[in-house]
Design a protein around this motif. Structure first.
Motif, PDB file in Angstrom:
ATOM      1  N   ARG A 114       0.837  -1.206   0.000  1.00  0.00           N
ATOM      2  CA  ARG A 114       0.000   0.000   0.000  1.00  0.00           C
ATOM      3  C   ARG A 114       0.874   1.260   0.000  1.00  0.00           C
ATOM      4  N   VAL A 115       1.893   1.271   0.841  1.00  0.00           N
ATOM      5  CA  VAL A 115       2.781   2.435   0.894  1.00  0.00           C
ATOM      6  C   VAL A 115       3.574   2.553  -0.407  1.00  0.00           C
ATOM      7  N   LEU A 116       3.929   1.422  -1.013  1.00  0.00           N
ATOM      8  CA  LEU A 116       4.607   1.460  -2.307  1.00  0.00           C
ATOM      9  C   LEU A 116       3.710   2.138  -3.352  1.00  0.00           C
ATOM     10  N   LEU A 117       2.437   1.791  -3.368  1.00  0.00           N
ATOM     11  CA  LEU A 117       1.489   2.422  -4.288  1.00  0.00           C
ATOM     12  C   LEU A 117       1.403   3.921  -4.035  1.00  0.00           C
ATOM     13  N   GLU A 118       1.327   4.293  -2.761  1.00  0.00           N
ATOM     14  CA  GLU A 118       1.215   5.710  -2.426  1.00  0.00           C
ATOM     15  C   GLU A 118       2.481   6.476  -2.801  1.00  0.00           C
ATOM     16  N   LEU A 119       3.626   5.860  -2.580  1.00  0.00           N
ATOM     17  CA  LEU A 119       4.887   6.512  -2.958  1.00  0.00           C
ATOM     18  C   LEU A 119       4.956   6.676  -4.475  1.00  0.00           C
ATOM     19  N   HIS A 120       4.539   5.649  -5.199  1.00  0.00           N
ATOM     20  CA  HIS A 120       4.533   5.743  -6.658  1.00  0.00           C
ATOM     21  C   HIS A 120       3.591   6.854  -7.126  1.00  0.00           C
ATOM     22  N   GLN A 121       2.431   6.966  -6.502  1.00  0.00           N
ATOM     23  CA  GLN A 121       1.499   8.033  -6.865  1.00  0.00           C
ATOM     24  C   GLN A 121       2.096   9.399  -6.558  1.00  0.00           C
ATOM     25  N   LEU A 122       2.807   9.493  -5.447  1.00  0.00           N
ATOM     26  CA  LEU A 122       3.453  10.768  -5.110  1.00  0.00           C
ATOM     27  C   LEU A 122       4.509  11.124  -6.145  1.00  0.00           C
ATOM     28  N   GLY A 126       4.343  10.411  -9.181  1.00  0.00           N
ATOM     29  CA  GLY A 126       3.582  10.906 -10.322  1.00  0.00           C
ATOM     30  C   GLY A 126       3.169  12.357 -10.130  1.00  0.00           C
ATOM     31  N   LYS A 127       2.717  12.694  -8.916  1.00  0.00           N
ATOM     32  CA  LYS A 127       2.340  14.084  -8.630  1.00  0.00           C
ATOM     33  C   LYS A 127       3.531  15.025  -8.770  1.00  0.00           C
ATOM     34  N   LEU A 183      -5.719  10.136  -3.175  1.00  0.00           N
ATOM     35  CA  LEU A 183      -4.956  10.134  -1.934  1.00  0.00           C
ATOM     36  C   LEU A 183      -4.271  11.479  -1.729  1.00  0.00           C
ATOM     37  N   PHE A 184      -3.625  11.967  -2.763  1.00  0.00           N
ATOM     38  CA  PHE A 184      -2.977  13.267  -2.712  1.00  0.00           C
ATOM     39  C   PHE A 184      -3.843  14.277  -3.458  1.00  0.00           C
ATOM     40  N   ASP A 185      -3.997  15.444  -2.882  1.00  0.00           N
ATOM     41  CA  ASP A 185      -4.821  16.475  -3.503  1.00  0.00           C
ATOM     42  C   ASP A 185      -4.297  16.816  -4.887  1.00  0.00           C
ATOM     43  N   ASP A 186      -5.226  17.003  -5.795  1.00  0.00           N
ATOM     44  CA  ASP A 186      -4.873  17.339  -7.160  1.00  0.00           C
ATOM     45  C   ASP A 186      -5.363  18.744  -7.466  1.00  0.00           C
ATOM     46  N   ASP A 187      -4.601  19.489  -8.242  1.00  0.00           N
ATOM     47  CA  ASP A 187      -5.035  20.798  -8.714  1.00  0.00           C
ATOM     48  C   ASP A 187      -5.904  20.552  -9.939  1.00  0.00           C
ATOM     49  N   LEU A 188      -7.217  20.528  -9.709  1.00  0.00           N
ATOM     50  CA  LEU A 188      -8.130  20.172 -10.794  1.00  0.00           C
ATOM     51  C   LEU A 188      -8.128  21.217 -11.904  1.00  0.00           C
ATOM     52  N   SER A 189      -7.884  22.468 -11.547  1.00  0.00           N
ATOM     53  CA  SER A 189      -7.826  23.513 -12.570  1.00  0.00           C
ATOM     54  C   SER A 189      -6.602  23.316 -13.458  1.00  0.00           C
ATOM     55  N   ARG A 241       2.464  19.910 -32.035  1.00  0.00           N
ATOM     56  CA  ARG A 241       3.654  19.468 -31.305  1.00  0.00           C
ATOM     57  C   ARG A 241       3.884  20.345 -30.074  1.00  0.00           C
ATOM     58  N   GLU A 242       3.711  21.650 -30.256  1.00  0.00           N
ATOM     59  CA  GLU A 242       3.909  22.565 -29.125  1.00  0.00           C
ATOM     60  C   GLU A 242       2.936  22.243 -27.993  1.00  0.00           C
ATOM     61  N   CYS A 243       1.686  21.987 -28.332  1.00  0.00           N
ATOM     62  CA  CYS A 243       0.688  21.655 -27.299  1.00  0.00           C
ATOM     63  C   CYS A 243       1.040  20.343 -26.589  1.00  0.00           C
ATOM     64  N   PHE A 244       1.387  19.317 -27.350  1.00  0.00           N
ATOM     65  CA  PHE A 244       1.739  18.033 -26.740  1.00  0.00           C
ATOM     66  C   PHE A 244       2.971  18.184 -25.844  1.00  0.00           C
ATOM     67  N   ASP A 245       3.929  18.986 -26.284  1.00  0.00           N
ATOM     68  CA  ASP A 245       5.131  19.209 -25.468  1.00  0.00           C
ATOM     69  C   ASP A 245       4.779  19.913 -24.160  1.00  0.00           C
ATOM     70  N   GLN A 246       3.842  20.876 -24.218  1.00  0.00           N
ATOM     71  CA  GLN A 246       3.422  21.563 -22.993  1.00  0.00           C
ATOM     72  C   GLN A 246       2.700  20.598 -22.050  1.00  0.00           C
ATOM     73  N   VAL A 247       1.884  19.738 -22.625  1.00  0.00           N
ATOM     74  CA  VAL A 247       1.196  18.726 -21.801  1.00  0.00           C
ATOM     75  C   VAL A 247       2.216  17.836 -21.099  1.00  0.00           C
ATOM     76  N   LEU A 248       3.203  17.364 -21.831  1.00  0.00           N
ATOM     77  CA  LEU A 248       4.189  16.436 -21.270  1.00  0.00           C
ATOM     78  C   LEU A 248       5.145  17.131 -20.307  1.00  0.00           C
ATOM     79  N   ALA A 249       5.322  18.449 -20.456  1.00  0.00           N
ATOM     80  CA  ALA A 249       6.137  19.184 -19.486  1.00  0.00           C
ATOM     81  C   ALA A 249       5.436  19.226 -18.133  1.00  0.00           C
ATOM     82  N   ALA A 250       4.104  19.283 -18.158  1.00  0.00           N
ATOM     83  CA  ALA A 250       3.336  19.303 -16.914  1.00  0.00           C
ATOM     84  C   ALA A 250       3.054  17.906 -16.382  1.00  0.00           C
ATOM     85  N   ASP A 251       2.894  16.957 -17.286  1.00  0.00           N
ATOM     86  CA  ASP A 251       2.607  15.568 -16.903  1.00  0.00           C
ATOM     87  C   ASP A 251       3.347  14.654 -17.876  1.00  0.00           C
ATOM     88  N   GLY A 252       4.526  14.244 -17.471  1.00  0.00           N
ATOM     89  CA  GLY A 252       5.392  13.460 -18.355  1.00  0.00           C
ATOM     90  C   GLY A 252       4.845  12.111 -18.721  1.00  0.00           C
TER      91      GLY A 252
END
Length: 588
Positions: free
Chosen positions: A312-320, A322-323, A529-535, A560-571
Motif C-alpha cells: 500500500r505504501v509502495l502504491l502511495e509513494l509511486h502516486q506521489l 507521479g504528482k 490520496l494526494f490532492d490534485d489541482d483540478l484547474s 507538437r507545441e501543445c503536446f510538449d506543454q502537456v508532457l512538461a506538466a505531466d510526463g
C-alpha cells in the motif's frame, strides 16, 4: 458547534457566549436555550463543572433542552456525591423522554447509590425490557456474563460503556468494565490509566500507560471527543510514549485540525523514528495541507524504506512520484526494482503496465496483464481494460507502420473485446472510434474495402461535443478526433474539420476554468490520496484537445507545441505521448 465537534471547546465557548448575549439582550429567558446547553458542554469538556452546572440549569428553561440539560445536571450531582438531587434531576430528564437509555441507566445507578436496591433492581429490569442491549443496566443488574457475551470482543462497546459510567463520576465502575474486555487495544489501556488517575491511583495509571505504549497499533483508530482528553493525559504523563501522539494526530486529522495533527505526528516520529505509519501520515499532511511536496516525498520514502513489504505504501509513494512529475524511466525502474511487492496488488500491477505502455514497451505490458487474473476494485474502473486495449492498439499501429496489415487488424480486433481475466467488461455505449478507424485503415491495406468502409462509418459516429475528462466513464477526447479522421477517410472533409475545430474551440474556451469536484461526484478515475489541482489538470486537458484539433487540421507545429506543454506538466500523459509519436511518424 463546528469547533466543539472538532475538539476545540475553548475556542467554541466565546461563540456560545456571543449567541447567548444576543438572545438575552431584550429577554432574559430566550425562546431557544440550546446555546446554554452547548455552553455547558463546552465548559464541562474544559473541566469547569461549576460554570457548566449554571449553564445547564439555564438551558432547562425551554422544554426542548430539558432532557439533556437535566441529564448533565444529574451527572454533575453524582460527581459532587449528591445522589438525592441527582435523582430529582434525572427524573425530570426522563419526563421529557422516558426512553433515553443513558438517563434510565443513570437512574438505576443513583438508586443503588441511595441504597434502594429493590427499586433499583426493578428499574434496571424495566430498562432491559426496553432495550436488551443497554449494557450499563445489564451490568448493574448483575448479569455480567451475558453483558460480556453480547459485547463480545468489540473494544468500542466496552469503552462507550466506561464513558457512560465516567461521565457521572463512577470511575471505579468504568475501570471494572474495561477490565472485562477480552480483546487487546491501546485505547483500553489509555482509558484504564485515565480513570485510575481520577481515583488517585498513580501506580496503576502508570502501569496502564506503559502497557498502552507497548500495545499493537494495528486497527486502533481513536474517533471520539473523549479520546482527545485521554490521549492528552497519556502524552503528559508518559513523555516517552510515541504512540499516544500518533493516535491523537490521527484524531486531529479526522477533525480537520491539521496543524495539531502534524505537530503530534512530528513528535511521534521523533520519539520512534522506526514507526513507518507515522511517516506515511506526515507525508499526506505535508503534501495535502502544508503544501510542502519535498517534505512529503522524504517522509513517504522513509515510510517505505522502514517496511518494503508494505504494498500500500509502495502504491502511495509511486502516486506521489507521479504528482511530482518524476521522469518515466525512473518510475519504471523504481517499480521494477520492487516487482515481488508490485505483483501482490492489482492496482500496483496496472500502474507498472501503464508506465510500460507510456514507454512504448507495450508487449511487456500486455504480457504482464495476460499473466494475471484481475479483480474489480473501487477507483480501478476502466484501468485494466484501458491498458489492455492500449497495448494491443499500439502493437497494431507498429505492425501497420511496418507494413504488416494482417497482424495490425488482428490486434485491433482483439482490443475490441476483453477476456474474462481482466475482471471487467465493456461499458455500455463505449464507441471505440479509434479502434474502428485503425481497423478500417488496416482492412483497406488488405484490400477488404467493404469491411474497411463499415469500420470507418462506425468510427465516424459518436458524440460531437468535447467534455472534461474527470470521470472514468466520460468519453475520451481522442474519440472525437478519430470521428474526424474517419470522416476524412470517408471523403467528408467538412465533417472532419468541424470535429477538429470543436476540439480547439473547447480547449480555448475552458482553458482558464476553475474546476471543482461536484459534491455528489462518483466514479473518479484515480484514487484521490494526494490532492490534485483540478484547474491545472483541466488546463492540461484543454492543451491536449487543442493539440489533437491542430493535428487534425494539419497545424503540426502547433500540435507538437501543445503536446510538449502537456508532457512538461505531466510526463506520463498517455494520450500526448501516443499522439506525439503518431505525429512524428506522419512527418517522417
Amino acid at each position: 458547534m463546528l469547533l466543539m465537534r472538532r475538539g476545540k471547546p475553548d475556542e467554541a465557548e466565546p461563540f456560545f457566549r456571543a449567541a447567548i448575549a444576543r438572545m438575552t439582550s431584550r429577554n432574559p429567558n430566550p425562546y431557544d436555550s440550546e446555546p446554554y446547553l452547548n455552553l455547558g458542554l463546552a465548559l464541562l469538556m474544559q473541566h469547569r463543572p461549576d460554570e457548566a452546572y449554571d449553564a445547564f440549569y439555564k438551558a432547562t428553561w425551554t422544554q426542548a433542552q430539558q432532557e439533556s440539560g437535566y441529564y448533565y445536571l444529574a451527572c454533575i450531582d453524582c460527581r459532587r456525591n449528591n445522589p438525592e438531587l441527582a435523582l430529582e434531576h434525572i427524573d425530570r430528564s426522563l419526563i421529557r423522554n422516558s426512553h433515553n437509555l443513558k438517563a434510565r441507566a443513570l437512574r438505576g445507578l443513583i438508586l443503588k447509590q441511595l441504597g434502594r436496591e429493590t427499586e433499583a433492581a426493578r428499574w434496571l429490569q424495566e430498562n432491559l425490557d426496553v432495550d436488551a442491549f443497554d449494557y450499563v443496566s445489564r451490568l448493574e443488574s448483575g448479569d455480567t456474563e451475558t453483558a460480556v457475551r453480547m459485547m463480545s470482543t468489540r473494544v468500542s462497546s466496552y469503552i462507550e460503556c466506561a464513558i457512560d459510567y465516567g461521565e457521572a463520576g463512577f470511575w471505579q465502575k468504568a475501570l471494572d468494565v474495561l477490565s472485562l474486555c477480552p480483546a487487546e487495544s491501546p485505547m483500553l489501556w489509555y482509558y484504564r490509566a485515565f480513570y485510575s488517575s481520577l481515583l488517585c491511583d498513580a501506580d496503576t495509571a502508570n502501569a496502564a500507560l506503559r502497557h498502552a505504549a507497548a500495545a499493537d497499533s494495528l486497527y486502533c483508530f481513536p474517533n471520539r471527543l473523549e479520546d482527545i482528553e485521554v490521549l492528552r493525559y497519556a502524552m503528559a504523563h508518559n513523555e516517552s510514549d510515541a504512540k499516544a501522539p500518533y493516535y491523537l494526530g490521527c484524531l486531529w486529522y479526522d477533525r480537520r485540525q491539521y496543524k495539531e495533527a502534524i505537530a503530534c505526528w512530528e513528535k511521534s516520529s521523533r520519539l520512534d523514528p522506526d514507526f513507518p505509519t507515522v511517516w506515511r501520515n506526515l507525508s499526506l499532511a505535508y503534501y495535502n495541507k502544508a503544501r510542502d511536496p519535498e517534505k512529503a516525498r522524504a517522509c513517504m520514502e522513509t515510510a517505505y524504506r522502514l517496511d518494503e513489504s508494505d504494498a500500500r505504501v509502495l502504491l502511495e509513494l509511486h502516486q506521489l512520484y507521479g504528482k511530482l512529475n518524476m521522469d518515466l524511466g525512473s518510475r519504471i525502474r523504481f517499480l521494477a526494482g520492487h516487482l515481488p511487492t508490485v505483483l501482490t496488488r492489482d492496482d500496483l500491477c496496472i500502474e507498472l503496465c501503464t508506465l510500460l505502455n507510456d514507454a512504448d514497451r507495450c508487449q511487456e505490458a500486455l504480457n504482464l496483464i495476460l499473466n494475471r487474473h484481475f479483480h474489480p476494485w473501487e477507483g480501478g474502473e476502466g484501468k485494466v481494460t484501458g491498458q489492455y486495449a492500449f497495448a494491443l492498439t499500439r502493437i497494431g499501429l507498429i505492425s501497420l507502420e511496418q507494413g504488416d496489415a494482417g497482424t495490425a487488424a488482428s490486434m485491433f480486433r482483439r482490443a475490441l473485446s476483453y477476456p474474462e481475466k481482466l475482471g471487467e467488461g465493456k461499458l455500455e455505449g463505449k464507441k471505440d472510434n479509434h479502434l474502428y478507424y485503425f481497423l478500417g485503415q488496416a482492412e483497406r491495406r488488405l484490400g477488404h474495402n467493404d469491411v474497411a468502409l463499415a469500420c470507418l462509418r462506425q468510427a465516424a459516429e459518436g458524440d460531437e461535443e468535447p467534455a472534461s475528462a474527470m470521470y472514468y466513464n466520460d468519453q475520451p477526447a481522442d474519440m472525437i478526433f478519430y470521428e474526424g479522421m474517419a470522416a476524412r477517410a470517408l471523403g467528408d472533409e467538412a465533417h472532419a474539420r468541424s470535429r477538429f475545430h470543436k476540439l480547439i474551440a473547447y480547449g480555448e474556451k475552458h482553458y482558464y476554468d476553475e474546476v471543482k469536484i461536484d459534491y455528489f461526484a462518483v466514479s473518479l478515475p484515480d484514487l484521490q490520496l494526494f490532492d490534485d489541482d483540478l484547474s491545472a489538470r483541466s488546463r492540461i486537458h484543454c492543451l491536449y484537445l487543442i493539440g489533437l484539433g491542430s493535428m487534425g487540421l494539419g497545424q503540426y507545429a502547433r500540435a507538437r507545441e501543445c503536446f510538449d506543454q502537456v508532457l512538461a506538466a505531466d510526463g506520463c500523459h498517455q494520450g500526448a505521448l501516443l499522439h506525439r509519436r503518431l505525429l512524428t511518424s506522419m512527418l517522417q
